[in-house]
Design a protein around this motif. Structure first.
Motif, short mmCIF file in Angstrom:
data_model
loop_
_atom_site.label_atom_id
_atom_site.label_comp_id
_atom_site.label_asym_id
_atom_site.label_seq_id
_atom_site.Cartn_x
_atom_site.Cartn_y
_atom_site.Cartn_z
N PHE A 485 27.05 40.61 45.48
CA PHE A 485 28.33 40.31 45.58
C PHE A 485 29.05 41.08 46.82
O PHE A 485 29.06 42.41 46.37
CB PHE A 485 29.26 40.08 44.19
CG PHE A 485 30.31 39.12 44.50
CD1 PHE A 485 30.01 37.81 44.13
CD2 PHE A 485 31.72 39.94 44.44
CE1 PHE A 485 30.95 37.11 44.23
CE2 PHE A 485 32.86 38.67 44.34
CZ PHE A 485 32.36 37.38 44.54
N ARG A 486 29.82 40.66 47.44
CA ARG A 486 30.57 41.55 48.44
C ARG A 486 31.62 42.51 47.86
O ARG A 486 32.39 42.00 47.22
CB ARG A 486 30.99 40.73 49.58
CG ARG A 486 30.26 40.15 50.51
CD ARG A 486 30.82 39.23 51.37
NE ARG A 486 31.70 40.08 52.43
CZ ARG A 486 31.47 40.43 53.83
NH1 ARG A 486 30.28 39.92 54.26
NH2 ARG A 486 32.32 41.04 54.48
N ARG A 487 31.89 43.73 48.17
CA ARG A 487 32.68 44.55 47.43
C ARG A 487 34.16 44.17 47.98
O ARG A 487 34.92 44.17 47.30
CB ARG A 487 32.32 46.20 47.90
CG ARG A 487 33.16 47.07 47.04
CD ARG A 487 32.87 48.56 47.45
NE ARG A 487 31.60 48.73 46.87
CZ ARG A 487 31.27 49.23 45.93
NH1 ARG A 487 32.07 49.18 45.08
NH2 ARG A 487 30.02 49.46 45.67
N ASP A 488 34.44 43.99 49.24
CA ASP A 488 35.68 43.58 49.76
C ASP A 488 36.02 42.16 49.29
O ASP A 488 37.20 42.25 48.85
CB ASP A 488 35.33 43.54 51.32
CG ASP A 488 34.39 42.70 51.86
OD1 ASP A 488 33.67 42.05 51.15
OD2 ASP A 488 34.45 42.65 53.02
N LEU A 489 35.05 41.13 48.93
CA LEU A 489 35.43 39.81 48.23
C LEU A 489 35.68 40.23 46.68
O LEU A 489 36.79 39.78 46.32
CB LEU A 489 34.30 39.08 48.44
CG LEU A 489 34.73 37.60 47.75
CD1 LEU A 489 35.73 36.84 48.24
CD2 LEU A 489 33.20 36.67 47.84
N TYR A 490 35.18 41.23 46.09
CA TYR A 490 35.63 41.39 44.92
C TYR A 490 36.75 41.85 44.64
O TYR A 490 37.70 41.30 43.76
CB TYR A 490 34.64 42.42 44.14
CG TYR A 490 34.97 43.12 42.95
CD1 TYR A 490 34.70 42.46 41.56
CD2 TYR A 490 35.73 44.42 42.97
CE1 TYR A 490 35.19 42.98 40.65
CE2 TYR A 490 36.03 44.97 41.65
CZ TYR A 490 35.84 44.24 40.37
OH TYR A 490 36.09 44.63 39.35
N TYR A 491 37.26 42.75 45.46
CA TYR A 491 38.77 43.53 45.41
C TYR A 491 39.56 42.30 45.84
O TYR A 491 40.84 42.36 45.34
CB TYR A 491 38.72 44.75 46.45
CG TYR A 491 38.01 46.02 45.70
CD1 TYR A 491 37.18 46.37 46.37
CD2 TYR A 491 38.41 46.44 44.50
CE1 TYR A 491 36.49 47.55 45.37
CE2 TYR A 491 37.73 47.41 43.78
CZ TYR A 491 36.74 47.93 44.27
OH TYR A 491 36.08 48.87 43.95
N ARG A 492 39.35 41.53 46.70
CA ARG A 492 40.33 40.50 47.12
C ARG A 492 40.39 39.36 46.21
O ARG A 492 41.56 38.83 45.73
CB ARG A 492 39.77 39.86 48.31
CG ARG A 492 40.79 38.85 48.92
CD ARG A 492 41.70 39.49 49.96
NE ARG A 492 42.78 38.55 50.33
CZ ARG A 492 43.60 38.77 51.28
NH1 ARG A 492 43.83 40.27 51.57
NH2 ARG A 492 44.63 37.94 51.54
N LEU A 493 39.30 39.35 45.20
CA LEU A 493 39.55 38.40 44.09
C LEU A 493 40.24 38.82 42.78
O LEU A 493 40.98 38.31 42.34
CB LEU A 493 38.18 37.89 43.80
CG LEU A 493 37.52 36.82 44.42
CD1 LEU A 493 36.10 36.56 44.32
CD2 LEU A 493 38.44 35.66 44.68
N ASN A 494 40.01 40.14 42.54
CA ASN A 494 40.20 40.70 41.38
C ASN A 494 41.58 41.17 41.41
O ASN A 494 41.93 42.44 40.89
CB ASN A 494 39.21 41.83 41.05
CG ASN A 494 39.23 42.12 39.52
OD1 ASN A 494 38.98 41.26 38.70
ND2 ASN A 494 39.23 43.40 39.14
N VAL A 495 42.68 40.54 41.99
CA VAL A 495 43.98 41.06 42.06
C VAL A 495 44.60 40.90 40.55
O VAL A 495 45.32 42.05 40.05
CB VAL A 495 44.79 40.22 42.88
CG1 VAL A 495 46.34 40.51 43.22
CG2 VAL A 495 44.17 40.49 44.35
N LEU A 496 44.54 39.78 39.85
CA LEU A 496 45.00 39.81 38.53
C LEU A 496 43.78 39.23 37.75
O LEU A 496 43.09 38.34 38.07
CB LEU A 496 46.02 38.43 38.51
CG LEU A 496 47.25 38.77 39.48
CD1 LEU A 496 48.22 37.60 39.39
CD2 LEU A 496 48.20 40.21 38.90
N ALA A 497 43.51 40.14 36.56
CA ALA A 497 42.31 39.79 35.77
C ALA A 497 42.82 39.27 34.32
O ALA A 497 43.79 40.16 33.87
CB ALA A 497 41.38 40.72 35.67
#
Length: 641
Positions: A485-497
């Protein structure tokens, strides 16, 4: 040839491929005929099948390409995987000299690399029909080829030329992949056809409402020119001015105030107006888009019913099933863990940031997603749910991004919007987002960053306004560390968890959730039955619940069934045992004589009860479902088990 109509037909160039395809089709219990034919014979067969209603074919190699070119229909190819060549390499790896590879499409770089590593001298010969195939074989012989590899078509000419030859057979996995793709395409086509039919019905209904209402309707553009009139309005307007469309509204409707509304942008409702001596009640409403007046609509007489009907039609056209039915208030439980998750969801709902939901299978992630949507400013927009594991890689791109006109074989004329476009103005819920194939992660990241999509085969970008909610039962950071899984996509998605707690950590909520499920399944249960149900559920309070609420639902359904069979609480507990039905093989206690010994026997008893109620009601599904206190969907599902 059977006269039965089949939407899908498998045309195999070799008998070996046909036999293995038949086996896989039987295992999947599908109704797909399989025939053996090549090239022109396959085309003749396909044309006969098209006459009988077949529109989707499965084939391989140059036969597939010829079918696609001559029949102008969809032909799913059986892919040639690099692994399919393993038996071939076992035969040719010790052969000295040039090995000729014959194919209707370019040999993959992977295959060429394998030849290089095995020190195999190879050359590719690509052909498109029988004439070029024969020429390729002859050229290979001239080039000094000592062995040939390819399909059954080139095998014939290799035999004529005296060239030793090995036929490449498609693996079972390749055949299965092609059949799966064809079935999904067929299902999508059915769904699209049904959607188009429903849309056409809605549009026809709207037209009938417009034309057959007792009220007159006139619409003008920003310059005050008539754009739309219904039949009642046409009878009311100045007949000497026909045709009305395109003419200034003052010319066809003297003393109108619609031009005043165009200038002021303020609606005028419940106004009295005299039209040729007739006093009517009229509403004049401006059309404002992006703070700019684009026109106006006037209605005459009592227009409440037409407004209501038009609004309902637009809602149905807009939603098309994309409606979130759950609210955060529907999430049952008062334990600190679920209260914290619910409060966090309510707090996040007002923002436009991406939300990630983490939780085990069966914890209610989609219910949270729907609740966040319904609590957000986007509540009136669509809610689109996508399971990232439900679509094959071959369909995922076209489903998410849509496709343009004629972008690939079988593409719908005019193209098709993707799910990102459909979710415009609303929310898209991506379940199991951790399983999103790597090749689509970069495209998805671009959608999040640029707020735009490009359809497959298209050359223009389409802006989209969407709120993304993702969900996974995996450790997404671990997937990042594993390179999946792309690291940049992870941080883009994981804004609110939000972490959704499992049922075993919500012991205080257990009975409340169970009773909620019980009420939904058996709404007419007596107070005594409900009290007995609570006593039974207390016995399972401490179970680990690996399947969470979904597993609890399974247990509640079984308890309801046993209650309807008249079993006492003690007998039910003896049968159900200490563990929940999804966790262990149920065993019969020594003193539970006459009770089913396994979940299989319980299922048999369940089917027997359902069949008994169906027979009693003459096969009426709706009546049987009401008597069993379950939905028709649940009854259908149980009948299919």
């Amino acid at each position: 040839m059977s006269e039965e109509c089949h939407e899908i037909c498998f045309i195999a160039p070799s008998e070996s491929l046909a036999q293995r395809a038949k086996k896989i089709i039987r295992q999947r219990e599908l109704s797909i005929p399989v025939y053996t034919a090549v090239l022109e014979d396959a085309v003749t067969l396909a044309k006969d099948m098209i006459q009988q209603g077949t529109w989707l074919f499965i084939s391989r190699g140059v036969t597939r390409e010829l079918l696609e070119h001559t029949t102008q229909t969809t032909v799913v190819k059986v892919p040639v995987l690099a692994s399919d060549y393993i038996p071939v390499f076992e035969k040719i790896q010790h052969i000295q000299g040039l090995i000729a590879f014959f194919a209707s499409e370019p040999i993959s770089d992977e295959l060429q690399t394998i030849c290089y590593l095995l020190n195999i001298s190879m050359r590719q010969y690509q052909f498109s029909d029988t004439t070029s195939c024969r020429a390729c074989v002859q050229q290979a012989v001239k080039d000094g080829a000592v062995w040939g590899v390819g399909g059954v078509v080139s095998a014939q000419y290799a035999q004529e030329a005296g060239l030793p030859y090995t036929v490449t057979e498609s693996s079972d996995s390749a055949i299965f992949q092609a059949i799966e793709t064809a079935c999904q395409l067929c299902q999508l086509q059915k769904e699209n056809t049904q959607k188009q039919e429903r849309l056409q019905i809605q549009l026809e209904r709207y037209q009938n409402i417009l034309n057959y209402t007792h009220d007159a309707i006139v619409a003008v553009d920003a310059q005050g020119r008539v754009e739309v009139t219904n039949r009642v309005a046409e009878n009311m307007l100045d007949q000497t001015q026909k045709p009305f469309i395109g003419k200034p509204v003052e010319q066809v409707l003297p003393n109108t105030h619609m031009t005043a509304v165009l200038h002021s942008g303020v609606a005028e409702t419940d106004q009295l107006m005299n039209i040729d001596g007739t006093l009517v009640s009229t509403n004049r409403v401006p059309i404002i888009v992006n703070d700019k007046i684009q026109g106006a609509v006037a209605t005459f007489q009592d227009i409440k019913s037409i407004q209501s009907t038009e609004r309902n039609v637009r809602i149905k056209l807009h939603e098309k099933g994309l409606l979130a039915k759950y609210h955060l208030s529907d999430i049952v439980g008062n334990s600190p863990a679920i209260q914290s998750a619910r409060e966090m969801a309510a707090m996040f709902a007002d923002s436009s940031f991406t939300v990630m939901l983490y939780g085990e299978t069966g914890t209610g992630k989609e219910m949270f997603a729907q609740g966040i949507h319904n609590a957000s400013p986007r509540r009136d927009g669509p809610f689109v749910a996508v399971n990232c594991t439900a679509l094959s890689k071959s369909l995922l791109e076209s489903e998410l991004f849509g496709y343009s006109d004629s972008s690939f074989t079988g593409a719908k004329r005019g193209g098709k919007p993707g799910l990102f476009e459909i979710a415009h103005g609303g929310t898209i819920f991506l379940d199991e987002i951790g399983e999103l194939p790597a090749e689509f992660q970069a495209q998805f990241l671009r959608v999040l960053q640029e707020k735009e999509v490009r359809r497959v085969g298209g050359d223009t970008v389409i802006p989209v306004d969407i709120r993304v909610i993702g969900a996974t039962n995996r450790n997404l950071m671990q997937r990042v560390e594993e390179g999946c899984f792309r690291r940049d996509l992870y941080y883009r998605l994981n804004v609110l968890a939000i972490s959704i707690p499992p049922l075993r950590d919500r012991e205080d909520d257990f009975l409340q959730i169970a009773e909620s499920i019980y009420s939904r399944i058996d709404a007419s249960a007596t107070p005594e039955a409900r009290q007995n149900f609570r006593r039974i559920m207390e016995h399972y309070r401490g179970c680990p619940w690996q399947g969470n609420v979904r597993e609890l639902t399974n247990l509640v359904e079984r308890v309801c069934l046993l209650q309807k069979r008249g079993l006492s609480n003690q007998k039910m507990l003896e049968f159900l045992g200490e563990m929940t039905p999804l966790e262990s093989q149920l065993q019969k206690p020594e003193d539970a004589a006459g009770l089913p010994q396994s979940s299989g026997e319980l299922a048999h008893m369940e089917r027997a009860l359902i069949q008994q109620v169906l027979d009693k009601n003459g096969g009426n599904i709706a009546q049987a479902a009401r008597e069993l206190h379950i939905s028709r969907a649940t009854l259908y599902r149980k009948l299919k088990k």
